[in-house]
Design a protein around this motif. Structure first.
Motif, PDB file in Angstrom:
ATOM      1  N   LEU A  28       8.366   6.390  -0.349  1.00 33.17           N
ATOM      2  CA  LEU A  28       8.801   6.389  -1.746  1.00 33.17           C
ATOM      3  C   LEU A  28       9.977   7.324  -1.949  1.00 33.17           C
ATOM      4  O   LEU A  28      10.877   7.044  -2.755  1.00 33.17           O
ATOM      5  CB  LEU A  28       7.636   6.782  -2.665  1.00 33.17           C
ATOM      6  N   THR A  29       9.993   8.443  -1.231  1.00 33.25           N
ATOM      7  CA  THR A  29      11.129   9.354  -1.322  1.00 33.25           C
ATOM      8  C   THR A  29      12.394   8.679  -0.814  1.00 33.25           C
ATOM      9  O   THR A  29      13.462   8.774  -1.436  1.00 33.25           O
ATOM     10  CB  THR A  29      10.855  10.639  -0.522  1.00 33.25           C
ATOM     11  N   ALA A  30      12.287   7.995   0.330  1.00 33.67           N
ATOM     12  CA  ALA A  30      13.462   7.297   0.867  1.00 33.67           C
ATOM     13  C   ALA A  30      13.949   6.225  -0.095  1.00 33.67           C
ATOM     14  O   ALA A  30      15.161   6.047  -0.286  1.00 33.67           O
ATOM     15  CB  ALA A  30      13.129   6.678   2.228  1.00 33.67           C
ATOM     16  N   LEU A  31      13.020   5.497  -0.726  1.00 37.65           N
ATOM     17  CA  LEU A  31      13.408   4.487  -1.715  1.00 37.65           C
ATOM     18  C   LEU A  31      14.075   5.143  -2.919  1.00 37.65           C
ATOM     19  O   LEU A  31      15.070   4.634  -3.441  1.00 37.65           O
ATOM     20  CB  LEU A  31      12.180   3.695  -2.165  1.00 37.65           C
ATOM     21  N   ALA A  72      -1.058  13.749   2.402  1.00 35.79           N
ATOM     22  CA  ALA A  72      -0.516  13.575   1.051  1.00 35.79           C
ATOM     23  C   ALA A  72       1.008  13.514   1.077  1.00 35.79           C
ATOM     24  O   ALA A  72       1.628  12.673   0.412  1.00 35.79           O
ATOM     25  CB  ALA A  72      -0.987  14.716   0.151  1.00 35.79           C
ATOM     26  N   LEU A  73       1.624  14.388   1.868  1.00 36.58           N
ATOM     27  CA  LEU A  73       3.082  14.373   1.969  1.00 36.58           C
ATOM     28  C   LEU A  73       3.577  13.136   2.712  1.00 36.58           C
ATOM     29  O   LEU A  73       4.594  12.548   2.339  1.00 36.58           O
ATOM     30  CB  LEU A  73       3.563  15.649   2.665  1.00 36.58           C
ATOM     31  N   ASP A  74       2.837  12.735   3.756  1.00 34.80           N
ATOM     32  CA  ASP A  74       3.227  11.521   4.479  1.00 34.80           C
ATOM     33  C   ASP A  74       3.250  10.313   3.542  1.00 34.80           C
ATOM     34  O   ASP A  74       4.117   9.442   3.659  1.00 34.80           O
ATOM     35  CB  ASP A  74       2.248  11.243   5.617  1.00 34.80           C
ATOM     36  N   ARG A 100       0.825  -1.213   0.000  1.00 39.84           N
ATOM     37  CA  ARG A 100       0.000   0.000   0.000  1.00 39.84           C
ATOM     38  C   ARG A 100       0.856   1.259   0.000  1.00 39.84           C
ATOM     39  O   ARG A 100       0.480   2.272  -0.594  1.00 39.84           O
ATOM     40  CB  ARG A 100      -0.918  -0.003   1.226  1.00 39.84           C
ATOM     41  N   SER A 101       1.996   1.203   0.659  1.00 42.25           N
ATOM     42  CA  SER A 101       2.880   2.371   0.701  1.00 42.25           C
ATOM     43  C   SER A 101       3.652   2.543  -0.597  1.00 42.25           C
ATOM     44  O   SER A 101       4.236   3.599  -0.834  1.00 42.25           O
ATOM     45  CB  SER A 101       3.870   2.240   1.862  1.00 42.25           C
TER      46      SER A 101
END
Length: 240
Positions: free
Chosen positions: A168-171, A161-163, A70-71
């Motif tokens: 995905l940003t870390a990935l 929305a930012l959370d 889901r993330s």
């Protein structure tokens, strides 16, 4: 009998401790393995193997994989659960969403939490992880810094929305950006400057610096994306 696909060797995943839910700890353990590069994009995750290594049943592992899917950190590909591969276009889209929302959210958050204490703690944690060579810890601390800058925003829809983009940003950072363009030191300096501006009460300057900070990643990815597209077009023309 058809054998199950081999999973990547998880030797070992971070140890589990006491917690309200086993699946929550498994989520964090797998995230740590993904963000450290121990689990690489495209590698298969097999419930039974993960359960055996962590000493748990398959049920909480299955629940954890559902959360990770889901993330967006894992995906089902040909009935296999794999660590998600992010294309340059995926990464650009992630950062394009953030650059539209995050600077505005920082200005709004400054009205409610002008001290940005959580962001300050995350900066300290990121500095320690960088000194220890802990890329996973540094990537997660960097995400906590960003969240610490926007999470007091009064608009819960923007915060959520930012959370949703944090993992995905870390990935993207550990799987795409840092591999090709190591910017750890530069990013740390930019984070410090953003925090200092916000902490001294200049939220507009902090928001502008955050916009530039995120835009730098968009520019890097966009340039490589265009080159990749040009190479693909050239290969296609040569094959005709």
């Amino acid at each position: 009998m058809t054998s199950l696909p081999d999973a990547v060797s998880l030797s070992p995943l971070p140890a589990l401790g006491p917690a309200p839910t086993r699946s929550g700890l498994i989520v964090e353990s797998l995230k740590s393995a993904i963000f450290s590069g121990q689990l690489r994009p495209g590698e298969t995750l097999v419930e039974r193997r993960i359960a055996d290594q962590l000493g748990v049943s398959k049920t909480p592992v299955r629940e954890a994989l559902i959360v990770l899917e889901r993330s967006g950190l894992v995906a089902t590909v040909n009935r296999r659960i794999e660590v998600r591969r992010l294309s340059f276009t995926d990464v650009r889209h992630i950062y394009e969403q953030r650059v539209l929302l995050e600077p505005w959210a920082i200005e709004d958050a400054a009205r409610i939490d002008p001290g940005f204490a959580a962001a300050r703690q995350a900066l300290d944690d990121a500095r320690q992880h960088a000194a220890d060579g802990n890329k996973a810890g540094q990537a997660l601390a960097n995400r906590r810094f960003h969240r610490g800058m926007y999470s007091s925003c009064e608009n819960d829809f923007v915060v959520k929305a930012l959370d949703s983009l944090q993992d995905l940003t870390a990935l993207a950072v550990v799987g795409v950006l840092w591999e090709r363009w190591p910017r750890g030191a530069a990013e740390a300096a930019e984070h410090e400057a953003i925090y200092r501006a916000a902490h001294r009460g200049d939220a507009k300057a902090a928001a502008a610096m955050m916009r530039d900070h995120i835009s730098a990643s968009i520019d890097l990815v966009s340039r490589h994306e265009r080159r990749s597209d040009a190479h693909s077009a050239e290969r296609d023309s040569l094959s005709r």
